[in-house]
Motif scaffolding. Structure first.
Motif, PDB file in Angstrom:
ATOM      1  N   GLU A  90     -15.930  24.553  36.988  1.00  0.00           N
ATOM      2  CA  GLU A  90     -15.909  23.340  36.171  1.00  0.00           C
ATOM      3  C   GLU A  90     -17.247  23.225  35.455  1.00  0.00           C
ATOM      4  O   GLU A  90     -18.296  23.350  36.086  1.00  0.00           O
ATOM      5  N   SER A  92     -19.099  20.479  33.005  1.00  0.00           N
ATOM      6  CA  SER A  92     -19.006  19.121  32.463  1.00  0.00           C
ATOM      7  C   SER A  92     -20.155  18.864  31.503  1.00  0.00           C
ATOM      8  O   SER A  92     -21.300  19.216  31.793  1.00  0.00           O
ATOM      9  N   THR A  94     -21.542  15.816  28.281  1.00  0.00           N
ATOM     10  CA  THR A  94     -21.429  14.396  27.946  1.00  0.00           C
ATOM     11  C   THR A  94     -20.964  14.142  26.518  1.00  0.00           C
ATOM     12  O   THR A  94     -20.941  13.000  26.077  1.00  0.00           O
ATOM     13  N   GLU A  96     -18.313  13.563  23.607  1.00  0.00           N
ATOM     14  CA  GLU A  96     -16.992  12.947  23.641  1.00  0.00           C
ATOM     15  C   GLU A  96     -15.883  13.818  23.046  1.00  0.00           C
ATOM     16  O   GLU A  96     -14.709  13.602  23.320  1.00  0.00           O
ATOM     17  N   TRP A  98     -13.327  16.745  22.647  1.00  0.00           N
ATOM     18  CA  TRP A  98     -12.626  17.671  23.531  1.00  0.00           C
ATOM     19  C   TRP A  98     -12.153  18.873  22.721  1.00  0.00           C
ATOM     20  O   TRP A  98     -11.775  18.727  21.549  1.00  0.00           O
ATOM     21  N   SER A 130     -10.379  17.936  31.469  1.00  0.00           N
ATOM     22  CA  SER A 130     -10.075  16.684  32.144  1.00  0.00           C
ATOM     23  C   SER A 130     -11.209  15.686  31.940  1.00  0.00           C
ATOM     24  O   SER A 130     -12.316  16.051  31.536  1.00  0.00           O
ATOM     25  N   ASP A 131     -10.902  14.430  32.221  1.00  0.00           N
ATOM     26  CA  ASP A 131     -11.905  13.378  32.160  1.00  0.00           C
ATOM     27  C   ASP A 131     -12.939  13.599  33.254  1.00  0.00           C
ATOM     28  O   ASP A 131     -12.672  14.277  34.250  1.00  0.00           O
ATOM     29  N   ARG A 132     -14.095  13.010  33.074  1.00  0.00           N
ATOM     30  CA  ARG A 132     -15.120  13.001  34.105  1.00  0.00           C
ATOM     31  C   ARG A 132     -15.639  11.582  34.233  1.00  0.00           C
ATOM     32  O   ARG A 132     -15.424  10.761  33.345  1.00  0.00           O
ATOM     33  N   VAL A 133     -16.318  11.305  35.333  1.00  0.00           N
ATOM     34  CA  VAL A 133     -16.945  10.003  35.490  1.00  0.00           C
ATOM     35  C   VAL A 133     -18.092   9.931  34.488  1.00  0.00           C
ATOM     36  O   VAL A 133     -18.904  10.851  34.403  1.00  0.00           O
ATOM     37  N   PRO A 135     -19.524   9.470  30.407  1.00  0.00           N
ATOM     38  CA  PRO A 135     -19.086  10.000  29.113  1.00  0.00           C
ATOM     39  C   PRO A 135     -18.821  11.498  29.194  1.00  0.00           C
ATOM     40  O   PRO A 135     -19.356  12.193  30.049  1.00  0.00           O
ATOM     41  N   LYS A 137     -16.500  15.189  29.166  1.00  0.00           N
ATOM     42  CA  LYS A 137     -15.310  15.831  29.716  1.00  0.00           C
ATOM     43  C   LYS A 137     -15.724  16.991  30.614  1.00  0.00           C
ATOM     44  O   LYS A 137     -16.879  17.405  30.640  1.00  0.00           O
ATOM     45  N   THR A 138     -14.740  17.499  31.348  1.00  0.00           N
ATOM     46  CA  THR A 138     -14.919  18.682  32.177  1.00  0.00           C
ATOM     47  C   THR A 138     -13.934  19.735  31.699  1.00  0.00           C
ATOM     48  O   THR A 138     -12.733  19.476  31.634  1.00  0.00           O
TER      49      THR A 138
END
Length: 154
Positions: A90, A92, A94, A96, A98, A130-133, A135, A137-138
């Protein structure tokens, strides 16, 4: 299997490292995962080691080139699930934006870039975003079961 039956246990090994969003950070990420796999019993030069190194190189390069936000690092996570033999990578960032999964296609023959996700698609058993906690994505990729891939060096 009934609700009372236990599911088989899965032992996971996890390695997490934040890296600078630079070319040097991407290189370090690739070298670190190969070293970590070696400590987990998957030696340098095995197919698994080489495949994971290639996937990390591509995902980290994309994080640096397309997902870089000034002053922010990217995070690398490597998970080996012993019960399944799958290695999950993975990366990740910051940013935005994708990657467009449906738009992964062969670039022009004379293009300088644009092949990274094609390589990921060819090498990984599965991959996605996928989303991440927080800002961003992962972007993740998984290898197939590691047992067969780790049996012999190339």
């Amino acid at each position: 299997m009934t609700a009372l039956q236990a599911q088989p246990s899965v032992t996971a090994r996890v390695f997490v490292q934040r890296c600078s969003a630079t070319r040097l950070g991407a290189t370090l990420a690739r070298r670190l995962v190969v070293w970590k796999l070696d400590t987990w019993g998957f030696p340098y030069g095995t197919r698994l080691s080489d495949d994971v190194a290639l996937l990390v190189a591509e995902l980290a390069a994309n994080a640096v080139l397309h997902g870089r936000v000034p002053g922010r690092d990217f995070e690398l996570r490597l998970v080996y699930a012993h019960g399944t033999g799958v290695v999950r990578i993975e990366v990740s960032d910051t940013h935005e934006r994708w990657p467009e999964l449906s738009a992964v296609e062969q670039p022009d023959a004379d293009a300088d870039g644009g092949r990274g996700l094609l390589i990921v698609e060819a090498v990984a058993a599965r991959w996605g975003v996928s989303d991440r906690v927080g800002p961003g994505k992962t972007v993740w990729a998984e290898t197939g079961p590691a047992g067969a891939a780790a049996e012999g060096a190339r």
